[in-house]
Design a protein around this motif. Structure first.
Motif, PDB file in Angstrom:
ATOM      1  N   ASP A  35     -15.269 -51.228  -6.219  1.00 21.08           N
ATOM      2  CA  ASP A  35     -14.210 -51.127  -5.346  1.00 21.08           C
ATOM      3  C   ASP A  35     -13.177 -52.219  -5.427  1.00 21.08           C
ATOM      4  OD1 ASP A  35     -14.177 -49.203  -2.531  1.00 21.08           O
ATOM      5  OD2 ASP A  35     -12.592 -50.757  -2.919  1.00 21.08           O
ATOM      6  N   SER A  87      -6.158 -41.872  -0.689  1.00 22.50           N
ATOM      7  CA  SER A  87      -6.705 -40.748  -0.227  1.00 22.50           C
ATOM      8  C   SER A  87      -5.883 -39.762   1.279  1.00 22.50           C
ATOM      9  CB  SER A  87      -8.212 -40.786   0.593  1.00 22.50           C
ATOM     10  OG  SER A  87      -8.246 -41.870   1.505  1.00 22.50           O
ATOM     11  N   TYR A 159      -0.657 -36.150  -3.201  1.00 19.45           N
ATOM     12  CA  TYR A 159      -2.032 -36.334  -2.893  1.00 19.45           C
ATOM     13  C   TYR A 159      -2.796 -35.213  -3.656  1.00 19.45           C
ATOM     14  CZ  TYR A 159      -7.020 -36.249  -1.446  1.00 19.45           C
ATOM     15  OH  TYR A 159      -8.199 -36.142  -1.352  1.00 19.45           O
TER      16      TYR A 159
HETATM   17  P1  NAD Z   1     -10.807 -44.183   1.489  1.00 22.44           P
HETATM   18  O1  NAD Z   1      -9.322 -44.182   1.446  1.00 22.44           O
HETATM   19  O2  NAD Z   1     -11.472 -44.383   2.821  1.00 22.44           O
HETATM   20  O3  NAD Z   1     -11.458 -44.937   0.490  1.00 22.44           O
HETATM   21  C1  NAD Z   1     -11.126 -44.951  -0.960  1.00 22.44           C
HETATM   22  C2  NAD Z   1     -11.852 -46.326  -1.523  1.00 22.44           C
HETATM   23  O4  NAD Z   1     -11.287 -46.403  -2.871  1.00 22.44           O
HETATM   24  C3  NAD Z   1     -11.600 -47.452  -0.884  1.00 22.44           C
HETATM   25  O5  NAD Z   1     -12.759 -48.352  -0.642  1.00 22.44           O
HETATM   26  C4  NAD Z   1     -10.422 -48.337  -1.891  1.00 22.44           C
HETATM   27  O6  NAD Z   1     -10.460 -49.813  -2.087  1.00 22.44           O
HETATM   28  C5  NAD Z   1     -10.943 -47.645  -3.122  1.00 22.44           C
HETATM   29  N1  NAD Z   1      -9.998 -47.814  -4.294  1.00 22.44           N
HETATM   30  C6  NAD Z   1      -8.691 -47.321  -4.145  1.00 22.44           C
HETATM   31  N2  NAD Z   1      -8.035 -47.559  -5.312  1.00 22.44           N
HETATM   32  C7  NAD Z   1      -8.900 -48.184  -6.140  1.00 22.44           C
HETATM   33  C8  NAD Z   1      -8.770 -48.561  -7.438  1.00 22.44           C
HETATM   34  N3  NAD Z   1      -7.717 -48.535  -8.169  1.00 22.44           N
HETATM   35  N4  NAD Z   1      -9.896 -49.059  -8.008  1.00 22.44           N
HETATM   36  C9  NAD Z   1     -10.919 -49.086  -7.419  1.00 22.44           C
HETATM   37  N5  NAD Z   1     -11.082 -48.818  -6.176  1.00 22.44           N
HETATM   38  C10 NAD Z   1      -9.989 -48.233  -5.299  1.00 22.44           C
HETATM   39  O7  NAD Z   1     -11.314 -42.749   1.128  1.00 22.44           O
HETATM   40  P2  NAD Z   1     -12.212 -41.353   1.369  1.00 22.44           P
HETATM   41  O8  NAD Z   1     -11.755 -40.765   2.505  1.00 22.44           O
HETATM   42  O9  NAD Z   1     -13.598 -42.018   1.564  1.00 22.44           O
HETATM   43  O10 NAD Z   1     -12.156 -40.568   0.101  1.00 22.44           O
HETATM   44  C11 NAD Z   1     -13.068 -40.740  -1.082  1.00 22.44           C
HETATM   45  C12 NAD Z   1     -12.831 -39.759  -1.999  1.00 22.44           C
HETATM   46  O11 NAD Z   1     -13.167 -38.400  -1.255  1.00 22.44           O
HETATM   47  C13 NAD Z   1     -11.444 -39.632  -2.343  1.00 22.44           C
HETATM   48  O12 NAD Z   1     -11.680 -39.238  -3.715  1.00 22.44           O
HETATM   49  C14 NAD Z   1     -11.242 -38.307  -1.622  1.00 22.44           C
HETATM   50  O13 NAD Z   1     -10.069 -37.622  -2.602  1.00 22.44           O
HETATM   51  C15 NAD Z   1     -12.285 -37.491  -1.782  1.00 22.44           C
HETATM   52  N6  NAD Z   1     -12.013 -36.724  -0.199  1.00 22.44           N
HETATM   53  C16 NAD Z   1     -11.934 -36.946   0.670  1.00 22.44           C
HETATM   54  C17 NAD Z   1     -12.229 -36.273   1.875  1.00 22.44           C
HETATM   55  C18 NAD Z   1     -11.808 -36.908   3.394  1.00 22.44           C
HETATM   56  O14 NAD Z   1     -11.660 -35.951   4.446  1.00 22.44           O
HETATM   57  N7  NAD Z   1     -11.564 -38.171   3.455  1.00 22.44           N
HETATM   58  C19 NAD Z   1     -12.501 -34.755   1.756  1.00 22.44           C
HETATM   59  C20 NAD Z   1     -12.641 -34.404   0.532  1.00 22.44           C
HETATM   60  C21 NAD Z   1     -12.497 -35.294  -0.502  1.00 22.44           C
END
Ligand code: NAD
Ligand code: DAU
Length: 352
Positions: A35, A87, A159
Motif C-alpha cells: 500500500d 475509490s 471513477y
Molecule cells: P479505499 O480508498 O478505502 O482504500 C484504497 C487503498 O489503496 C488505500 O489504502 C490507499 O492507500 C491505497 N492506494 C491508493 N493508491 C495507491 C497506489 N497508487 N499504490 C498503492 N496503494 C494505493 O478504498 P476501498 O473502499 O477499500 O476500495 C478498495 C477497492 O474495492 C477499490 O478497488 C474499489 O474500487 C473497490 N470497491 C469498493 C467498494 C466500496 O463500496 N468501497 C465497492 C466495490 C468495489
C-alpha cells in the motif's frame, strides 16, 4: 497448503478487513499488504494484526513499476488480490487523471509484474490475479432489474470509467497472455474503518458533530449495501474457488433509497447517543446533485450464491448498528482523519 499472497490497498477500508481475514484464517499463508498510504490508507486499520508472524507490510506505489518488480521477485507471490485504487466518485469528478493513473496504469503495472514473474516458469499453475472491482462499471438501472455478470459495461463517472478500463485490461491479459484471473464486481460497502468521505461514515461523523447532512439531489437515488466483512468472505470464496477467467457479482440484495437510509442512520445515532428522537434528522440538508449521478444500482448475486455457496452474514440493520457502535467507540480514529488535509478537500467539494 502454504501460499504467499500480495494484497494491494490493504491499509484502506475493504483491504484492511480482507488482510485481517486472511492473516487470521490462513496462518500457513504469508500475507503481504502492499500500500502507498495515500490519504485513504491508514495503518491504524491493521494495528491488531501487525505483530502476526504471517503478516508483512510493504509501503509501495503501484505506479512505480521497477519497485513492484523488486517486491515481486523478493516475495515470489502465488497470488495477488488487487484492491489499491482511488475509490471516491466525488474526487474523480474533481481530479479524473489521478484515477486514470492509479486505477488504470497501476493495474496494468501489477499485471505486468505478474506476467513477468509467473511467465518465467513457463506455466501459470497455482497462480491467480484477483481483481476487486465495482458494480458501477455497469452504469445505472431504472426502477427495476439487476446487474448480472453479462450486463454491458456503461460507466458514467471518471471513477467508474477507470475501473471499467482496469477490468478490461485484466480480461485482456487473460485472453492475450493466458494470465489466470478472477474479477469480482461488488455493490456499496459499509462498516468499520470506512473513510468519512463516503455517505455512511460522513453522515455518522456529521451527526456526531451536529453538522448538516448533505443529501444530493432529491435523495431518491438507490444503492445496494453490503457489510464490508461479508465482502471479504466473498473475495475469500471467489479467490480460492472461483473459476479461472470468470467474473462474480457480489451483493446482498439490499437496496436502499439514500433518504430512507439516512433517516434510519439518524434514528440509530439518536438512540445510541441518548439524544431526543428526531434530533439528527433535522440536520438533513438537500444540496446540489452530483454530476452524472447514477440513479440506481442493484446486484444480482445469484451466481456467487449458487456456485460458491457464499451468502452475507448480517442484515443491514445489524450491520449498520455495528458500524455506528464502532464509530462511537473509535472517536480517536475518526478525529485523527478529519483533521488536516480532510478539511481542505471538504471546502473544495462543497463549493464546487
Ligand atoms: P479505499 O480508498 O478505502 O482504500 C484504497 C487503498 O489503496 C488505500 O489504502 C490507499 O492507500 C491505497 N492506494 C491508493 N493508491 C495507491 C497506489 N497508487 N499504490 C498503492 N496503494 C494505493 O478504498 P476501498 O473502499 O477499500 O476500495 C478498495 C477497492 O474495492 C477499490 O478497488 C474499489 O474500487 C473497490 N470497491 C469498493 C467498494 C466500496 O463500496 N468501497 C465497492 C466495490 C468495489
Ligand atoms: O457501488 C460501489 C461503489 O460504491 C464503489 O465502487 C465506490 O468505491 C464507493 O465509493 C461507492 O460509490 P458511491 O458513489 O455509490 O458511494 P458514496 O458513499 O459516495 O455515495 C452513496 C450515495 O449517497 C450516492 O447516491 C451519492 C449519495 N451521497 C453521497 C455523499 C458522499 C449524498 O447524497 N451525499 C453525500 O455527501
Amino acid at each position: 497448503m502454504s501460499k504467499t499472497i500480495i494484497i494491494t490497498g490493504g491499509a484502506g477500508f475493504i483491504g484492511s478487513h480482507l488482510v485481517r481475514l486472511f492473516v487470521n484464517k490462513y496462518p500457513q499463508y504469508t500475507i503481504i499488504n502492499l500500500d502507498a498510504l495515500t490519504y485513504a490508507g491508514n495503518l491504524e486499520n491493521t494495528r491488531d494484526i501487525e505483530e502476526k508472524s504471517n503478516y508483512i507490510f510493504e509501503k509501495a506505489n503501484i505506479l512505480d513499476a521497477p519497485q513492484l518488480e523488486k517486491i515481486f521477485s523478493k516475495y515470489n507471490p502465488d497470488g495477488v488480490i488487487h484492491l489499491a485504487a482511488e475509490s471516491h466518485v466525488d474526487r474523480s469528478i474533481l481530479s479524473p487523471l489521478d484515477f486514470v493513473y492509479t486505477n488504470v496504469i497501476g493495474t496494468v503495472n501489477l499485471l505486468n509484474a505478474c506476467k513477468t514473474l509467473w511467465g518465467q516458469s513457463g506455466n501459470y499453475e497455482g497462480k491467480r490475479f484477483y481483481h476487486v472491482s465495482t458494480d458501477e462499471v455497469y452504469g445505472a438501472l431504472g426502477d427495476t432489474g439487476f446487474f448480472t455478470e453479462s450486463t454491458k459495461y456503461d460507466p458514467h463517472s471518471p471513477y467508474s470509467a477507470s475501473k471499467a478500463s482496469s477490468d478490461h485490461f485484466v480480461r485482456a491479459y487473460h485472453d492475450t497472455y493466458g494470465l489466470p484471473i478472477v474479477i469480482s464486481n461488488c455493490s456499496n460497502n459499509y462498516g468499520p474503518n470506512h473513510f468519512p468521505e463516503k455517505l455512511i461514515p460522513l453522515f455518522i461523523n456529521n451527526c456526531l458533530n451536529k453538522k448538516p447532512l448533505p443529501v444530493y439531489g432529491d435523495g431518491l437515488y438507490t444503492r445496494d449495501w453490503l457489510f464490508v466483512k461479508d465482502h471479504a468472505t466473498a473475495i475469500d470464496a471467489a479467490f480460492h474457488h472461483g473459476k479461472n477467467g470468470d467474473t462474480y457479482n457480489i451483493g446482498g440484495f439490499n437496496e436502499w433509497r439514500n433518504i430512507d437510509l439516512v433517516k434510519l442512520l439518524c434514528k440509530l445515532v439518536d438512540e445510541k447517543s441518548g439524544r431526543p428522537a428526531g434530533e439528527s434528522e433535522q440536520l438533513i440538508t438537500y444540496v446540489k446533485d452530483r454530476p452524472g449521478h447514477d440513479r440506481r444500482y442493484a446486484i444480482d448475486a445469484s451466481k456467487i450464491n449458487k456456485e460458491l455457496g457464499w451468502k452475507p452474514s448480517v442484515t443491514f440493520e445489524e450491520g449498520l448498528s455495528q458500524t455506528i457502535d464502532w464509530y462511537l467507540a473509535n472517536t480517536e480514529w475518526l478525529n485523527h482523519i478529519v483533521s488536516g488535509e480532510y478539511q481542505a478537500y471538504y471546502s473544495l467539494q462543497y463549493n464546487r
